[in-house]
Scaffold this motif. Structure first.
Motif, PDB file in Angstrom:
ATOM      1  N   ASP A  87     -51.343 -28.347 -22.393  1.00  0.00           N
ATOM      2  CA  ASP A  87     -50.494 -28.256 -21.205  1.00  0.00           C
ATOM      3  C   ASP A  87     -50.774 -29.372 -20.202  1.00  0.00           C
ATOM      4  N   GLU A  88     -52.036 -29.707 -20.036  1.00  0.00           N
ATOM      5  CA  GLU A  88     -52.386 -30.762 -19.079  1.00  0.00           C
ATOM      6  C   GLU A  88     -51.763 -32.093 -19.495  1.00  0.00           C
ATOM      7  N   MET A  89     -51.796 -32.418 -20.784  1.00  0.00           N
ATOM      8  CA  MET A  89     -51.194 -33.671 -21.253  1.00  0.00           C
ATOM      9  C   MET A  89     -49.672 -33.604 -21.138  1.00  0.00           C
ATOM     10  N   ARG A  90     -49.082 -32.447 -21.409  1.00  0.00           N
ATOM     11  CA  ARG A  90     -47.631 -32.302 -21.222  1.00  0.00           C
ATOM     12  C   ARG A  90     -47.250 -32.565 -19.767  1.00  0.00           C
ATOM     13  N   ASP A  91     -48.070 -32.077 -18.835  1.00  0.00           N
ATOM     14  CA  ASP A  91     -47.814 -32.309 -17.416  1.00  0.00           C
ATOM     15  C   ASP A  91     -47.929 -33.785 -17.064  1.00  0.00           C
TER      16      ASP A  91
END
Length: 172
Positions: free
Chosen positions: A41-45
């Motif tokens: 999720d952090e990389m998607r953000d």
């Protein structure tokens, strides 16, 4: 603008923002070649933030593994921003690719690309020596790749704390 420009810097140094300004100033259609893969999720953000910051007037190509193929598909009238060589190298290393062959293929593709290219890459060698073999190998491979890219580039800029320092060539 030179056929190949390299923008180096550490994490959150401002290198991507500076590279975007270089590309935006050309008056050419802009192509963004993204090499990141969204594993969490952090990389998607992070990817979403980069995309929103750029705006909708960029053509985006996803090339986490086959960057040379993506470069071959760029129209001559465009200008290209590759962000970034570090994530591409990470992807190829984790895929257990022959990194020397991959780097040679990339350098050949950059030279053959019909449009000017700006490549963003991390400078990872200014930190501590990593504690494990994989991280040390990555640091060494990234340093080798940056040297190869800088050797071929007409413009090499290091960005430190948001400030560009020209190492080779002249800013347009």
């Amino acid at each position: 603008m030179p056929q190949l420009s390299i923008v180096l810097g550490g994490a959150r140094s401002g290198k991507s923002r500076f590279a975007e300004r270089l590309v935006t100033g050309t008056g050419r259609p802009r192509v963004y070649i993204a090499t990141a893969e969204a594993w969490d999720d952090e990389m998607r953000d992070r990817i979403a933030t980069h995309r929103n910051d750029r705006g909708a007037d960029w053509q985006t190509m996803e090339a986490p593994h086959d960057l040379p193929d993506a470069l071959a598909k760029v129209p001559a009238e465009a200008v290209v921003l590759v962000d970034c060589a570090t994530l591409w190298l990470t992807n190829r290393m984790l895929a257990e690719a022959d990194l020397a062959a991959e780097a040679a293929r990339l350098v050949t593709a950059l030279a053959a690309c019909p449009a000017p290219v700006v490549v963003v890459s991390n400078e990872v060698g200014w930190s501590i020596v990593p504690e494990n073999a994989l991280a040390r190998r990555f640091r060494d491979e990234q340093g080798r790749l940056n040297q190869r890219l800088a050797e071929e580039a007409g413009l090499v800029v290091a960005v430190i704390a948001g400030l560009p320092v020209v190492l080779k060539g002249q800013l347009p």
